[in-house]
Structures are given as structure tokens and as C-alpha cells.
Design a protein around this motif. Sequence first.
Motif, PDB file in Angstrom:
ATOM      1  N   PHE A  14       0.828  -1.199   0.000  1.00 30.37           N
ATOM      2  CA  PHE A  14       0.000   0.000   0.000  1.00 30.37           C
ATOM      3  C   PHE A  14       0.868   1.256   0.000  1.00 30.37           C
ATOM      4  O   PHE A  14       0.608   2.204  -0.743  1.00 30.37           O
ATOM      5  CB  PHE A  14      -0.935   0.005   1.218  1.00 30.37           C
ATOM      6  N   ALA A  15       1.926   1.272   0.825  1.00 39.30           N
ATOM      7  CA  ALA A  15       2.797   2.441   0.929  1.00 39.30           C
ATOM      8  C   ALA A  15       3.529   2.718  -0.382  1.00 39.30           C
ATOM      9  O   ALA A  15       3.734   3.876  -0.743  1.00 39.30           O
ATOM     10  CB  ALA A  15       3.801   2.247   2.061  1.00 39.30           C
ATOM     11  N   LYS A  16       3.910   1.666  -1.090  1.00 43.76           N
ATOM     12  CA  LYS A  16       4.605   1.853  -2.369  1.00 43.76           C
ATOM     13  C   LYS A  16       3.724   2.518  -3.409  1.00 43.76           C
ATOM     14  O   LYS A  16       4.215   3.182  -4.317  1.00 43.76           O
ATOM     15  CB  LYS A  16       5.116   0.512  -2.895  1.00 43.76           C
ATOM     16  N   VAL A  17       2.416   2.362  -3.287  1.00 44.61           N
ATOM     17  CA  VAL A  17       1.480   3.012  -4.202  1.00 44.61           C
ATOM     18  C   VAL A  17       1.136   4.415  -3.706  1.00 44.61           C
ATOM     19  O   VAL A  17       1.059   5.366  -4.484  1.00 44.61           O
ATOM     20  CB  VAL A  17       0.195   2.160  -4.358  1.00 44.61           C
ATOM     21  N   LEU A  18       0.926   4.557  -2.399  1.00 44.00           N
ATOM     22  CA  LEU A  18       0.462   5.824  -1.829  1.00 44.00           C
ATOM     23  C   LEU A  18       1.503   6.931  -1.890  1.00 44.00           C
ATOM     24  O   LEU A  18       1.198   8.050  -2.316  1.00 44.00           O
ATOM     25  CB  LEU A  18       0.035   5.620  -0.374  1.00 44.00           C
ATOM     26  N   PHE A  19       2.726   6.675  -1.455  1.00 40.98           N
ATOM     27  CA  PHE A  19       3.694   7.749  -1.272  1.00 40.98           C
ATOM     28  C   PHE A  19       4.080   8.485  -2.550  1.00 40.98           C
ATOM     29  O   PHE A  19       4.186   9.712  -2.522  1.00 40.98           O
ATOM     30  CB  PHE A  19       4.921   7.253  -0.509  1.00 40.98           C
ATOM     31  N   PRO A  20       4.296   7.823  -3.671  1.00 37.64           N
ATOM     32  CA  PRO A  20       4.577   8.615  -4.884  1.00 37.64           C
ATOM     33  C   PRO A  20       3.417   9.533  -5.270  1.00 37.64           C
ATOM     34  O   PRO A  20       3.634  10.685  -5.659  1.00 37.64           O
ATOM     35  CB  PRO A  20       4.806   7.549  -5.962  1.00 37.64           C
ATOM     36  N   GLN A  21       2.172   9.049  -5.128  1.00 37.10           N
ATOM     37  CA  GLN A  21       1.010   9.884  -5.446  1.00 37.10           C
ATOM     38  C   GLN A  21       0.877  11.032  -4.452  1.00 37.10           C
ATOM     39  O   GLN A  21       0.533  12.158  -4.816  1.00 37.10           O
ATOM     40  CB  GLN A  21      -0.259   9.040  -5.442  1.00 37.10           C
ATOM     41  N   TRP A  22       1.137  10.740  -3.189  1.00 36.38           N
ATOM     42  CA  TRP A  22       1.000  11.748  -2.136  1.00 36.38           C
ATOM     43  C   TRP A  22       2.028  12.855  -2.326  1.00 36.38           C
ATOM     44  O   TRP A  22       1.719  14.035  -2.175  1.00 36.38           O
ATOM     45  CB  TRP A  22       1.160  11.066  -0.784  1.00 36.38           C
ATOM     46  N   ARG A  23       3.262  12.487  -2.649  1.00 32.68           N
ATOM     47  CA  ARG A  23       4.312  13.490  -2.829  1.00 32.68           C
ATOM     48  C   ARG A  23       4.021  14.413  -4.016  1.00 32.68           C
ATOM     49  O   ARG A  23       4.404  15.573  -4.012  1.00 32.68           O
ATOM     50  CB  ARG A  23       5.663  12.808  -2.991  1.00 32.68           C
ATOM     51  N   LYS A  24       3.355  13.897  -5.047  1.00 28.48           N
ATOM     52  CA  LYS A  24       2.992  14.730  -6.204  1.00 28.48           C
ATOM     53  C   LYS A  24       1.984  15.805  -5.822  1.00 28.48           C
ATOM     54  O   LYS A  24       1.983  16.884  -6.390  1.00 28.48           O
ATOM     55  CB  LYS A  24       2.388  13.869  -7.308  1.00 28.48           C
ATOM     56  N   MET A  96      -1.850   6.075   7.771  1.00 32.47           N
ATOM     57  CA  MET A  96      -2.701   5.100   8.466  1.00 32.47           C
ATOM     58  C   MET A  96      -4.170   5.316   8.104  1.00 32.47           C
ATOM     59  O   MET A  96      -4.891   4.358   7.854  1.00 32.47           O
ATOM     60  CB  MET A  96      -2.529   5.213   9.986  1.00 32.47           C
ATOM     61  N   CYS A  97      -4.604   6.570   8.083  1.00 34.53           N
ATOM     62  CA  CYS A  97      -5.993   6.857   7.708  1.00 34.53           C
ATOM     63  C   CYS A  97      -6.270   6.400   6.277  1.00 34.53           C
ATOM     64  O   CYS A  97      -7.323   5.820   5.999  1.00 34.53           O
ATOM     65  CB  CYS A  97      -6.280   8.350   7.854  1.00 34.53           C
ATOM     66  N   ALA A  98      -5.333   6.661   5.379  1.00 38.28           N
ATOM     67  CA  ALA A  98      -5.507   6.238   3.992  1.00 38.28           C
ATOM     68  C   ALA A  98      -5.529   4.716   3.889  1.00 38.28           C
ATOM     69  O   ALA A  98      -6.324   4.151   3.130  1.00 38.28           O
ATOM     70  CB  ALA A  98      -4.383   6.813   3.123  1.00 38.28           C
ATOM     71  N   TYR A  99      -4.681   4.047   4.658  1.00 39.86           N
ATOM     72  CA  TYR A  99      -4.636   2.576   4.638  1.00 39.86           C
ATOM     73  C   TYR A  99      -5.949   1.993   5.141  1.00 39.86           C
ATOM     74  O   TYR A  99      -6.514   1.085   4.520  1.00 39.86           O
ATOM     75  CB  TYR A  99      -3.455   2.089   5.475  1.00 39.86           C
TER      76      TYR A  99
END
Length: 108
Positions: A14-24, A96-99
Motif C-alpha cells: 500500500f505504501a509503495k502506491v500511496l507515497f509517490p502519489q502523495w508526494r505529487k 494510516m488513515c488512507a490505509y
Amino acid sequence: MSKLVELFCDVDDFAKVLFPQWRKQLLEDGTRKRQREGQMTTSEIMTIVVSFHMSHYRDFKNYSLGYVSLVYKNESPNLLSYTQFIEVMPRVIVPMCAYFTSLKGKPS
């Protein structure tokens, strides 16, 4: 221990998908910021927090000192102390909320 590995894999995927999108989507103020991870990855921190909530422990201090420091020490060589862990916990509130939102099913 296999449930811990399954939980970590799920959180890490999940983190590998979330963090690149979040940083953008983050707004920048023009100053340079550190992008360095800490001793423990965000996935490891999230895994410990989720496993605490799945455990029978009533408070995080006893869980950290009595269980995590004994059992996870071999699995995670960069394990933080209780005090350090409390300091980095606010860093994982949004992930955590996103997960948990991603785990939630559609209402019927």
C-alpha cells in the motif's frame, strides 16, 4: 509470526502506491526539505501500530517494552526505543488513515 509478515507485506504494498502519489500532491513553499527516511521505514512503523491494535495489550508502552522489543528485535534490526517511536508516530497518521480507508468496503 506469519500474520506479521502478511500484515507488513500488505502495508508495504500500500505504501509503495500511496507515497509517490502523495508526494505529487503536496504543496511546496520553496524551501528545501529533507526526504530521508528514518531508521525505520514508514511501513514498519505502521505495521507495529496496526499489530498493537490487533493485540490484547491495553497500552502502547507495555506493548512496546514487553513485546515489540523482545519479539521484533530479530526481525527489525533498526527497531526504535519506546520514546523514539512515540516521537515518529505522528508521521504516520495520514498514511494510516488512507490505509484503513482502503481496507474499508463499500457501504451496502
